[in-house]
Motif scaffolding. Structure first.
Motif, short mmCIF file in Angstrom:
data_model
loop_
_atom_site.label_atom_id
_atom_site.label_comp_id
_atom_site.label_asym_id
_atom_site.label_seq_id
_atom_site.Cartn_x
_atom_site.Cartn_y
_atom_site.Cartn_z
N ALA B 21 16.89 -11.74 -0.36
CA ALA B 21 16.84 -12.95 1.02
C ALA B 21 16.15 -13.97 0.68
O ALA B 21 16.44 -15.03 0.84
N GLU B 22 14.88 -13.93 0.03
CA GLU B 22 13.97 -14.93 0.00
C GLU B 22 14.60 -16.09 -0.92
O GLU B 22 14.49 -17.30 -1.15
N ASN B 23 15.62 -15.68 -1.83
CA ASN B 23 16.41 -16.43 -2.93
C ASN B 23 17.61 -16.90 -2.27
O ASN B 23 18.50 -17.48 -2.96
N GLY B 24 17.76 -16.80 -0.87
CA GLY B 24 18.84 -17.53 -0.24
C GLY B 24 20.21 -16.49 -0.14
O GLY B 24 21.05 -17.07 0.28
N LEU B 25 20.28 -15.50 -0.68
CA LEU B 25 21.29 -14.51 -0.67
C LEU B 25 21.61 -14.00 0.73
O LEU B 25 20.60 -13.76 1.69
N ASP B 26 22.80 -13.51 1.19
CA ASP B 26 23.29 -12.82 2.20
C ASP B 26 23.06 -11.43 1.95
O ASP B 26 23.72 -10.93 1.08
N VAL B 27 22.16 -10.52 2.32
CA VAL B 27 21.75 -9.34 2.35
C VAL B 27 22.08 -8.52 3.19
O VAL B 27 21.67 -8.75 4.46
N LEU B 28 22.30 -6.90 3.01
CA LEU B 28 22.40 -5.95 4.04
C LEU B 28 21.65 -5.04 3.29
O LEU B 28 21.97 -4.52 2.24
N MET B 29 20.83 -4.34 4.14
CA MET B 29 19.99 -3.11 3.55
C MET B 29 20.47 -1.90 4.70
O MET B 29 20.39 -2.22 6.03
N VAL B 30 20.99 -1.01 4.16
CA VAL B 30 21.30 0.12 4.91
C VAL B 30 20.36 1.53 4.68
O VAL B 30 20.13 1.81 3.39
N GLU B 31 20.05 2.16 5.48
CA GLU B 31 19.08 3.24 5.40
C GLU B 31 19.92 4.45 6.37
O GLU B 31 20.19 4.27 7.46
N LYS B 32 19.83 5.80 5.41
CA LYS B 32 20.52 6.71 5.97
C LYS B 32 19.71 7.44 7.22
O LYS B 32 20.35 8.13 8.05
N ARG B 33 18.51 7.40 7.20
CA ARG B 33 17.75 7.97 8.25
C ARG B 33 17.71 6.97 9.37
O ARG B 33 17.81 5.91 9.36
N GLN B 34 17.52 7.83 10.53
CA GLN B 34 17.50 6.82 11.70
C GLN B 34 16.05 6.31 11.82
O GLN B 34 15.85 5.40 12.50
N GLU B 35 15.00 6.58 11.24
CA GLU B 35 13.81 6.11 11.04
C GLU B 35 13.56 5.75 9.56
O GLU B 35 13.41 6.72 8.76
N ILE B 36 12.98 4.50 9.47
CA ILE B 36 12.62 3.99 8.10
C ILE B 36 11.01 4.74 7.88
O ILE B 36 10.40 4.73 8.83
N GLY B 37 11.03 5.34 6.89
CA GLY B 37 9.61 5.82 6.39
C GLY B 37 9.42 7.16 6.71
O GLY B 37 8.33 7.74 5.99
N VAL B 38 10.06 7.92 7.46
CA VAL B 38 9.96 9.48 7.67
C VAL B 38 11.34 10.19 7.31
O VAL B 38 12.43 9.49 7.62
N PRO B 39 11.09 11.30 7.04
CA PRO B 39 10.18 11.95 6.70
C PRO B 39 9.76 11.70 5.28
O PRO B 39 10.50 11.24 4.43
N VAL B 40 8.57 11.53 5.45
CA VAL B 40 7.71 11.18 4.06
C VAL B 40 8.24 12.29 3.06
O VAL B 40 8.13 13.13 3.13
N ARG B 41 8.01 11.91 1.69
CA ARG B 41 8.30 12.49 0.44
C ARG B 41 7.22 12.31 -0.67
O ARG B 41 7.58 12.29 -1.79
N CYS B 42 5.97 12.20 -0.20
CA CYS B 42 5.15 11.46 -1.22
C CYS B 42 3.65 11.76 -1.11
O CYS B 42 3.18 12.23 0.16
N ALA B 43 2.84 11.69 -1.76
CA ALA B 43 1.51 12.06 -2.15
C ALA B 43 0.86 10.63 -1.58
O ALA B 43 -0.65 10.86 -1.30
N GLU B 44 1.49 9.49 -1.85
CA GLU B 44 0.95 8.40 -1.12
C GLU B 44 -0.34 7.75 -1.91
O GLU B 44 -0.82 6.60 -1.41
N GLY B 45 -0.54 8.03 -3.02
CA GLY B 45 -1.84 7.33 -3.94
C GLY B 45 -1.02 6.02 -4.72
O GLY B 45 0.20 6.23 -5.07
N VAL B 46 -1.81 5.30 -4.68
CA VAL B 46 -1.16 3.84 -5.18
C VAL B 46 -2.33 3.14 -5.91
O VAL B 46 -3.60 3.14 -5.47
N SER B 47 -2.28 2.11 -7.10
CA SER B 47 -3.20 1.55 -7.47
C SER B 47 -3.55 0.29 -6.73
O SER B 47 -2.72 -0.43 -6.39
N LYS B 48 -4.77 0.12 -6.33
CA LYS B 48 -5.10 -1.06 -5.67
C LYS B 48 -4.68 -2.36 -6.24
O LYS B 48 -4.04 -3.31 -5.65
N ALA B 49 -5.15 -2.54 -7.32
CA ALA B 49 -5.07 -3.89 -8.04
C ALA B 49 -3.34 -4.20 -8.12
O ALA B 49 -2.98 -5.29 -7.84
#
Lengths: 64, 388
Positions: B21-49
Motif C-alpha cells: 500500500a505504501e508503494n501505491g498499490l490497491d491492496v486487500l487484506m483478508v483474515e479468516k478470524r473475526q479478531e486479528i491477533g487471536v487466538p495466539v499461537r506463539c511464545a511471543e519472543g523476539v529480538s529487540k534490535a
C-alpha cells in the motif's frame, strides 16, 4: 478411498483450533474455519498424520 | 480489480499489505478470524534490535524485556547466554494480541482494505490475473487481483492452491502447547529453555517472562519422535517445576521446522511467513522472518505491478530477497537440528557441562554452537564450517 471402515473424528472439547492438523494433511481433507476444524471424509485417507500431530490429542480414529 | 490480495493478517500479511500500500498499490487484506491477533499461537519472543528495524517500539505491545537465556540439559546443567550488564535487554516478549492488531492498523493506515471473518477458499488463474474466491459468513464471492500474497500460516492453502506443495511431514513440524502461567518463580530477566529426549523429544520446553510472576511456559515436540502428546509432557514438567502455578490461558500450535523451501512463488503468488516455512528450525522463532518476508513480498509486488509482469519467473526476485536475507540461516539451522536430533541425553549433558559456568555473551544460536565446537571439537567437527 480404502479406509477399512475407519474414520478420523474430532473431539471439539479438546481442539484448540491451532491448524497443525491442516499443515500435515497431504490430502487436503481438512480445513480450519475460524475456530472450527472440518474433516472431509471423502478426501481423508486415515493416514494418521493429523492424529499424530495434534498437540491436544483432539483427533482419533474410530471404526465406522 | 486489486493489485494485491493478502491472505492472512499476521505479521507477514500485515507487513506485506503495508509495504504494498505504501508503494501505491490497491491492496486487500483478508483474515479468516473475526479478531486479528487471536487466538495466539506463539511464545511471543523476539529480538529487540531486529524488531526495531521494522516498527517504532511501543510499550503497549511489549509484555517483558529480557537480557539473556538460560538453557538446561537433561541433568540440569545450566548454560547462560547474556549481555554483561543488566539493563542491556536484548529480547522482547510481545503481547501478540495487541501487536498483530497494531501491524494490521499500520497496513490499513497505509491504505490497504481489510476484511475479517473471511476465508480465501479458491484461486482461479485466468489470463494474467487471479480470481480469489472469498467466503464470509457463508456467503461466497470473487475478487480479481494481479497478485496474491499467501500469509495464511502453517495451515496455508494458498500455496497448495497455487501448486506449491507446503504439506509438512511429521519430522518437519513441532507440535506445541503453551500455558500462560501466574504465581510462578523465575528470574524475569531471562528466557529459559529445557532440552532432552525424555522431557521434550525433538523439541524443547520454554519459559518466556510476561511480567511479574507470569510467563509463557510451553513445549514443542516433533510428532515423528514423540510417543505422547506435547500437553502430557508439559503437564509432567509443570507438576515438577511449577506445581503452584495457575494456568490462565492455553495456546496450541504447529511450527514449521522444515528449513528453507526451494521456492515460495508461483505465477501470481508469493508465500510469506509460516506459510513459506520461514520459521527457524532450531529456535522455532518466526516473527522477524515473517516480517522480513512480508516486506520483501510487498516490494516485489510493487515492482511486478510496475512491470506488468506477475509470472513466477518475475516473482523469483522475492525468493532471491528472502533467501539472501535468512535462507542460509534456515539451511544451517536445519542441519544443526538434524545433528541434535541424533544426540542422546548423555551427549546433551556432556555438551552442556562443557559450557557450564561460562557466560557465552551474545544470545544467539551461533554463539552457543561456536562455544560448543571449541569445547567439543571432535563431536561437532562436521558442522564447524557452517558456523565460522
Amino acid at each position: 478411498m480404502a479406509k477399512n471402515g475407519k474414520k478420523v473424528v474430532i473431539d471439539r472439547y479438546k481442539c484448540a483450533y491451532c491448524g497443525a492438523c491442516i499443515a500435515v494433511c497431504k490430502f487436503n481433507a481438512n480445513e480450519l474455519i475460524e475456530t472450527f476444524v472440518v474433516i472431509d471424509e471423502e478426501k481423508c485417507n486415515v493416514c494418521m498424520a493429523c492424529v499424530k500431530t495434534c498437540p491436544m490429542g483432539a483427533l482419533a480414529v474410530v471404526e465406522e | 480489480m486489486y493489485d494485491v490480495v493478502v491472505v492472512g493478517a499476521g505479521p507477514a500479511g500485515s507487513m506485506a499489505a503495508k509495504t504494498a500500500a505504501e508503494n501505491g498499490l490497491d491492496v486487500l487484506m483478508v483474515e479468516k478470524r473475526q479478531e486479528i491477533g487471536v487466538p495466539v499461537r506463539c511464545a511471543e519472543g523476539v529480538s529487540k534490535a531486529e524488531l526495531a528495524e521494522f516498527v517504532e517500539i511501543d510499550k503497549k505491545w511489549i509484555a517483558a524485556e529480557v537480557i539473556g537465556a538460560k538453557i538446561y540439559s537433561p541433568d540440569g546443567s545450566e548454560v547462560i547466554l547474556s549481555e554483561e550488564q543488566a539493563g542491556n535487554e536484548v529480547g522482547y516478549i510481545l503481547e501478540r494480541k495487541i501487536f498483530d492488531r497494531y501491524l494490521a492498523r499500520l497496513a490499513a493506515k497505509a491504505g490497504a482494505d481489510v476484511i475479517v471473518k473471511t476465508s480465501a477458499v479458491d484461486l482461479i488463474r485466468k489470463d494474467d490475473i487471479v480470481k480469489v474466491k472469498l467466503r464470509k459468513m457463508g456467503e461466497e464471492w470473487e475478487v480479481e487481483s494481479k497478485i496474491v500474497i499467501g500469509a495464511d500460516g502453517v495451515e496455508s492453502r494458498i500455496g497448495k492452491l497455487a501448486g506449491i506443495d507446503t504439506t509438512l511431514k511429521l519430522s518437519e513440524i513441532e507440535s506445541c502447547v503453551q500455558y500462560l502461567m501466574n504465581n510462578i518463580d523465575f528470574d524475569p530477566n531471562y528466557t529459559y529453555f529445557w532440552i532432552g529426549n525424555e522431557i521434550a523429544p525433538g523439541g524443547y520446553i520454554w519459559l518466556f517472562p510476561k511480567g511479574e510472576n507470569a510467563a509463557n511456559v510451553g513445549i514443542g515436540v516433533m510428532p515423528a519422535k514423540a510417543k505422547r502428546k506435547p500437553k502430557e509432557y508439559l503437564d509432567n514438567f509443570i507438576k515438577q517445576k511449577f506445581e503452584d502455578g495457575k494456568i490462565v490461558e492455553i495456546v496450541a500450535g504447529g511450527v514449521p521446522v522444515k528449513g528453507e523451501i526451494k521456492t515460495a512463488v508461483a505465477d501470481n503468488v508469493m508465500l510469506a511467513g509460516d506459510a513459506a516455512h520461514h520459521a527457524d528450525p532450531i529456535t522455532g522463532g518466526g516473527i522477524i522472518n515473517a516480517m522480513k518476508a512480508g516486506k520483501y513480498a510487498g516490494i516485489v509486488a510493487a515492482q511486478a505491478i510496475e512491470s506488468k509482469n506477475y509470472s513466477a519467473e518475475f516473482l523469483r526476485r522475492y525468493d532471491m530477497l528472502w533467501k539472501n536475507d535468512f535462507g542460509q540461516k534456515l539451511r544451517r539451522n536445519k542441519i544443526l537440528q538434524e545433528k541434535i536430533l541424533k544426540m542422546d541425553d548423555k551427549t546433551l549433558n556432556k555438551l552442556a557441562r562443557s559450557l557450564a559456568g561460562k557466560n557465552l555473551g551474545e544470545m544467539s544460536v551461533r554463539s552457543i554452537v561456536i562455544a560448543l565446537i571449541k569445547a567439543n571439537p571432535r563431536l561437532l567437527w562436521d558442522i564447524k564450517d557452517l558456523f565460522y
